[in-house]
Design a protein around this motif. Structure first.
Motif, PDB file in Angstrom:
ATOM      1  N   ASP B  71      -4.291   0.371 -64.664  1.00 41.89           N
ATOM      2  CA  ASP B  71      -3.252   0.958 -65.165  1.00 41.89           C
ATOM      3  C   ASP B  71      -3.577   2.419 -65.642  1.00 41.89           C
ATOM      4  OD1 ASP B  71      -3.424   0.512 -67.521  1.00 41.89           O
ATOM      5  OD2 ASP B  71      -2.447  -1.281 -67.634  1.00 41.89           O
ATOM      6  N   GLU B  72      -2.544   3.245 -66.376  1.00 44.11           N
ATOM      7  CA  GLU B  72      -3.084   4.432 -66.647  1.00 44.11           C
ATOM      8  C   GLU B  72      -3.820   4.493 -68.127  1.00 44.11           C
ATOM      9  OE1 GLU B  72       0.920   6.169 -67.350  1.00 44.11           O
ATOM     10  OE2 GLU B  72       0.700   6.175 -69.201  1.00 44.11           O
ATOM     11  N   ALA B  73      -3.517   3.381 -68.856  1.00 45.45           N
ATOM     12  CA  ALA B  73      -4.322   3.222 -70.113  1.00 45.45           C
ATOM     13  C   ALA B  73      -5.727   2.946 -69.701  1.00 45.45           C
ATOM     14  CB  ALA B  73      -3.516   2.256 -70.988  1.00 45.45           C
ATOM     15  N   GLU B  76      -7.457   6.168 -68.609  1.00 41.16           N
ATOM     16  CA  GLU B  76      -7.782   6.987 -70.122  1.00 41.16           C
ATOM     17  C   GLU B  76      -9.083   6.254 -70.582  1.00 41.16           C
ATOM     18  OE1 GLU B  76      -6.334   9.739 -70.946  1.00 41.16           O
ATOM     19  OE2 GLU B  76      -5.405   9.689 -69.168  1.00 41.16           O
ATOM     20  N   TRP B 146     -10.722   0.794 -76.563  1.00 38.39           N
ATOM     21  CA  TRP B 146      -9.675  -0.408 -76.454  1.00 38.39           C
ATOM     22  C   TRP B 146      -9.667  -1.138 -77.625  1.00 38.39           C
ATOM     23  CZ3 TRP B 146      -5.818  -1.233 -73.342  1.00 38.39           C
ATOM     24  CH2 TRP B 146      -5.900  -0.716 -72.037  1.00 38.39           C
ATOM     25  N   ARG B 149      -7.246   0.400 -79.860  1.00 39.21           N
ATOM     26  CA  ARG B 149      -5.760   0.085 -79.596  1.00 39.21           C
ATOM     27  C   ARG B 149      -5.255  -1.172 -79.492  1.00 39.21           C
ATOM     28  NH1 ARG B 149      -7.976   4.674 -78.232  1.00 39.21           N
ATOM     29  NH2 ARG B 149      -7.063   6.593 -78.044  1.00 39.21           N
ATOM     30  N   MET B 150      -6.106  -2.089 -79.669  1.00 41.44           N
ATOM     31  CA  MET B 150      -5.793  -3.471 -79.783  1.00 41.44           C
ATOM     32  C   MET B 150      -5.345  -3.906 -81.200  1.00 41.44           C
ATOM     33  SD  MET B 150      -5.931  -5.048 -76.886  1.00 41.44           S
ATOM     34  CE  MET B 150      -5.189  -3.316 -76.233  1.00 41.44           C
ATOM     35  N   ARG B 151      -5.504  -2.974 -82.294  1.00 40.30           N
ATOM     36  CA  ARG B 151      -5.194  -3.479 -83.602  1.00 40.30           C
ATOM     37  C   ARG B 151      -3.955  -3.377 -83.880  1.00 40.30           C
ATOM     38  NH1 ARG B 151      -7.923   0.377 -87.143  1.00 40.30           N
ATOM     39  NH2 ARG B 151      -8.499   1.835 -85.400  1.00 40.30           N
ATOM     40  N   GLY B 152      -3.155  -4.197 -84.551  1.00 40.72           N
ATOM     41  CA  GLY B 152      -1.633  -4.385 -84.553  1.00 40.72           C
ATOM     42  C   GLY B 152      -1.165  -3.515 -85.494  1.00 40.72           C
TER      43      GLY B 152
END
Lengths: 65, 152
Positions: B71-73, B76, B146, B149-152
């Protein structure tokens, strides 16, 4: 950019995996979108809007607006 | 699982084809060398070069199919890893290139790393030292992209 993805997903009682499947992306991508750490492309934003049945501007808002 | 079929097909074709090529090409080169059409060393080199180029081209094909499926993420993440990780890796290699190109310190470096290698060893080491920092940089930036971008 801010978004209401997490709230809207919770309202529908969907898991991240279920939303990811409908969008055709990975669960990690849904997580990154929800935390606001990844802004979707325009095609994905339109797809999200279609899945939730809402206009884009009711899901995403600009930080600077 | 169906979406991964093009990737699986590319992997199977590349490496399956590579194995078949290795077998058939090896026999053909052996025959050609024995018949005296080409020198055995030249035959081996041509065969290995074509084999390596084919495997690398196939790897590019696998990569292209992979990029279409993810997918696009994820795309990226790979773009960021390629640019920042690859560039940072090249910068590390660049320091080595500058230091080894000119200057009186070349003798110091030569003493430290030893001598006795042949030019082909240096070519091989140079290629490996160019690839390794880029690969390490790529992996680090991909993981960082990643994790950030995984941290909530």
């Amino acid at each position: 950019m801010n978004n209401r993805l997490k709230v809207m997903r919770a309202e529908r009682d969907w898991s991240q995996a279920q939303l990811a499947e409908q969008l055709g992306v990975s669960r990690q991508t849904v997580n990154a979108l929800e935390t606001g750490r990844y802004d979707p492309s325009l095609p994905l934003a339109f797809k999200i809007a279609r899945v939730f049945g809402q206009p884009i501007e009711s899901i995403f808002s600009d930080d600077n607006a | 699982m169906r979406k991964w079929r093009p990737v699986i097909k590319a992997i199977a074709t590349t490496f399956g084809g590579g194995l078949v090529f290795a077998l058939v090409g090896g026999i053909a080169m052996g025959y050609a060398a024995r018949a005296g059409w080409i020198g055995s060393e030249m035959g081996e080199m041509i065969f290995t070069a074509v084999f390596a180029a084919t495997i690398m081209a196939g790897s590019l094909w696998v990569g292209a199919e992979w990029m279409r499926v993810i997918d696009e993420a994820a795309r990226e993440a790979h773009k960021a890893a390629w640019y920042w990780g690859g560039t940072a890796g090249m910068c590390v290699s660049g320091v080595g290139l500058i230091l080894s190109s000119a200057g009186p310190w070349r003798e110091v470096i030569a003493r430290e790393i030893g001598s006795g290698g042949s030019p082909i060893d240096y070519m091989s080491a140079g290629a490996a030292l160019m690839i390794a920092p880029m690969l390490i940089g790529y992996t680090v930036v991909w993981a960082w992209w990643w994790l950030a971008r995984m941290r909530g």
